[in-house]
Write a protein that holds these residues in place. Structure first.
Motif, PDB file in Angstrom:
ATOM      1  N   THR A   1       1.166  -1.552  -0.041  1.00 37.13           N
ATOM      2  CA  THR A   1      -0.020  -0.217   0.155  1.00 37.13           C
ATOM      3  C   THR A   1       0.718   1.246   0.162  1.00 37.13           C
ATOM      4  OG1 THR A   1       0.454   0.031   2.652  1.00 37.13           O
ATOM      5  CG2 THR A   1      -1.523  -1.442   0.970  1.00 37.13           C
ATOM      6  N   ASN A   2       0.596   2.177   0.156  1.00 38.21           N
ATOM      7  CA  ASN A   2       1.140   3.685   0.064  1.00 38.21           C
ATOM      8  C   ASN A   2       1.918   4.036   1.400  1.00 38.21           C
ATOM      9  OD1 ASN A   2      -1.804   3.936   0.483  1.00 38.21           O
ATOM     10  ND2 ASN A   2      -1.244   5.870   0.331  1.00 38.21           N
ATOM     11  N   TYR A   3       0.812   3.095   1.777  1.00 36.47           N
ATOM     12  CA  TYR A   3       2.049   3.304   4.000  1.00 36.47           C
ATOM     13  C   TYR A   3       2.931   2.771   3.964  1.00 36.47           C
ATOM     14  CZ  TYR A   3      -3.343   5.195   4.261  1.00 36.47           C
ATOM     15  OH  TYR A   3      -4.399   5.806   3.936  1.00 36.47           O
ATOM     16  N   ALA A   4       3.836   1.639   3.216  1.00 39.67           N
ATOM     17  CA  ALA A   4       4.840   1.548   3.536  1.00 39.67           C
ATOM     18  C   ALA A   4       6.186   2.306   3.414  1.00 39.67           C
ATOM     19  CB  ALA A   4       4.719   0.284   2.196  1.00 39.67           C
ATOM     20  N   SER A   5       6.179   1.820   3.975  1.00 32.78           N
ATOM     21  CA  SER A   5       7.883   3.169   4.301  1.00 32.78           C
ATOM     22  C   SER A   5       9.316   2.042   3.663  1.00 32.78           C
ATOM     23  CB  SER A   5       7.769   3.282   5.976  1.00 32.78           C
ATOM     24  OG  SER A   5       7.220   3.594   6.458  1.00 32.78           O
TER      25      SER A   5
ATOM     26  N   TRP B   1       9.251  -7.136  10.848  1.00 34.35           N
ATOM     27  CA  TRP B   1       8.952  -6.200   9.724  1.00 34.35           C
ATOM     28  C   TRP B   1       8.165  -5.311  10.387  1.00 34.35           C
ATOM     29  CZ3 TRP B   1       5.248  -6.459   5.031  1.00 34.35           C
ATOM     30  CH2 TRP B   1       5.802  -5.222   3.990  1.00 34.35           C
ATOM     31  N   ARG B   2       8.042  -3.991  10.441  1.00 29.62           N
ATOM     32  CA  ARG B   2       7.407  -2.782  10.632  1.00 29.62           C
ATOM     33  C   ARG B   2       7.402  -1.534   9.198  1.00 29.62           C
ATOM     34  NH1 ARG B   2       5.222  -1.385  14.863  1.00 29.62           N
ATOM     35  NH2 ARG B   2       6.426  -1.856  16.489  1.00 29.62           N
ATOM     36  N   HIS B   3       6.019  -2.637   8.719  1.00 27.25           N
ATOM     37  CA  HIS B   3       5.703  -1.777   6.992  1.00 27.25           C
ATOM     38  C   HIS B   3       5.152   0.331   7.932  1.00 27.25           C
ATOM     39  CE1 HIS B   3       1.596  -2.136   6.279  1.00 27.25           C
ATOM     40  NE2 HIS B   3       1.873  -3.003   6.780  1.00 27.25           N
ATOM     41  N   LEU B   4       4.264   0.256   8.884  1.00 25.95           N
ATOM     42  CA  LEU B   4       4.267   1.289   9.431  1.00 25.95           C
ATOM     43  C   LEU B   4       4.899   1.742  10.405  1.00 25.95           C
ATOM     44  CD1 LEU B   4       0.800   0.309   9.460  1.00 25.95           C
ATOM     45  CD2 LEU B   4       1.518   1.825   7.284  1.00 25.95           C
ATOM     46  N   LEU B   5       6.074   3.155   9.576  1.00 19.79           N
ATOM     47  CA  LEU B   5       6.669   3.506  10.640  1.00 19.79           C
ATOM     48  C   LEU B   5       6.084   5.559  11.154  1.00 19.79           C
ATOM     49  CD1 LEU B   5       9.815   2.905   8.720  1.00 19.79           C
ATOM     50  CD2 LEU B   5       8.974   1.735  11.164  1.00 19.79           C
ATOM     51  N   TRP B   6       5.406   5.608  10.779  1.00 25.23           N
ATOM     52  CA  TRP B   6       4.121   6.725  11.097  1.00 25.23           C
ATOM     53  C   TRP B   6       5.532   7.585  11.303  1.00 25.23           C
ATOM     54  CZ3 TRP B   6      -0.437   5.417  10.050  1.00 25.23           C
ATOM     55  CH2 TRP B   6      -1.023   4.464  10.513  1.00 25.23           C
TER      56      TRP B   6
ATOM     57  N   TYR C   1       7.380   8.745  20.251  1.00 27.22           N
ATOM     58  CA  TYR C   1       7.727   8.168  18.968  1.00 27.22           C
ATOM     59  C   TYR C   1       8.639   6.609  19.513  1.00 27.22           C
ATOM     60  CZ  TYR C   1       8.284   6.321  14.559  1.00 27.22           C
ATOM     61  OH  TYR C   1       8.429   5.349  13.314  1.00 27.22           O
ATOM     62  N   PRO C   2       7.480   5.345  19.175  1.00 24.72           N
ATOM     63  CA  PRO C   2       8.608   4.484  20.191  1.00 24.72           C
ATOM     64  C   PRO C   2       8.344   3.588  19.056  1.00 24.72           C
ATOM     65  CG  PRO C   2       5.873   4.404  19.078  1.00 24.72           C
ATOM     66  CD  PRO C   2       6.069   6.027  18.642  1.00 24.72           C
ATOM     67  N   PHE C   3       9.044   3.889  17.661  1.00 22.82           N
ATOM     68  CA  PHE C   3       9.663   2.408  17.272  1.00 22.82           C
ATOM     69  C   PHE C   3      11.167   3.537  16.323  1.00 22.82           C
ATOM     70  CE2 PHE C   3       5.244   2.742  15.338  1.00 22.82           C
ATOM     71  CZ  PHE C   3       4.696   1.964  16.062  1.00 22.82           C
ATOM     72  N   LYS C   4      11.899   3.886  17.442  1.00 22.31           N
ATOM     73  CA  LYS C   4      13.036   4.353  17.406  1.00 22.31           C
ATOM     74  C   LYS C   4      14.303   3.491  17.439  1.00 22.31           C
ATOM     75  CE  LYS C   4      12.983   8.960  18.179  1.00 22.31           C
ATOM     76  NZ  LYS C   4      12.527  10.136  18.968  1.00 22.31           N
TER      77      LYS C   4
END
Length: 169
Positions: free
Chosen positions: A48-52, A129-134, A143-146
């Motif tokens: 999707t367009n959200y994938a980083s 694999w986190r594809h939503l990095l916001w 920010y929780p994903f650093k």
């Protein structure tokens, strides 16, 4: 932190979770605290367009060979296999589709159960694999994903403020 300062008991945590990002520790923490866990992006739809960034496996979960083999074994779609896996491990799942047939198919997961062996087989595809990095909030101090950002990932500046919010330099 939220549990410690909440005025009302925390009852639900919604977080990205799919077969490539299984969130086992977070799910255990929710179970320990009696918080329902809801898997957001439960199909790992990284195209999707959200994938980083791209999946380290070279494909998205919906096209994963292991998932495809289980889908063939159970005569189900890959999406149904992944949704059943999520529900069977004790979380609720959120899937999205604009195609009426897929919406119906995504709900058709209650007439089968994955075997214990097949449930355990998902461990081998948990690649983190986190594809939503916001990225638009990646500069926030909380920010929780650093720790989960891919090597070389550039933090982004927020470019979509609400009217009157100004800009960050």
């Amino acid at each position: 932190e939220v549990v410690a300062i909440a005025r009302h008991p925390v009852s639900l945590l919604q977080n990205e979770c799919h077969v490539y990002l299984q969130q086992k520790d977070l799910l255990d923490q929710c179970n320990f605290r009696n918080i329902a866990f809801q898997a957001f992006s439960s199909l790992g739809s990284g195209d999707t367009n959200y994938a980083s960034y791209a999946s380290p496996t070279g494909t998205i979960p919906l096209r994963d060979e292991h998932i495809a083999s289980l889908a063939a074994k159970y005569n189900k779609t890959p999406a149904q296999i992944m949704l059943r896996w999520g529900v069977q491990r004790g979380s609720s799942v959120v899937s999205k589709s604009i195609t009426p047939e897929r919406v119906i198919a995504n709900f058709d997961i209650w007439d089968f159960e994955l075997s214990d062996e097949d449930m355990k087989s998902f461990d081998k595809i948990n690649v983190g694999w986190r594809h939503l990095l916001w990225g638009e909030v990646s500069h926030h101090p909380d920010y929780p994903f650093k720790d989960e950002l891919p090597y070389g990932y550039q933090l982004e500046k927020c470019s979509n403020f609400a009217p009157g919010q100004g800009n960050i330099d």
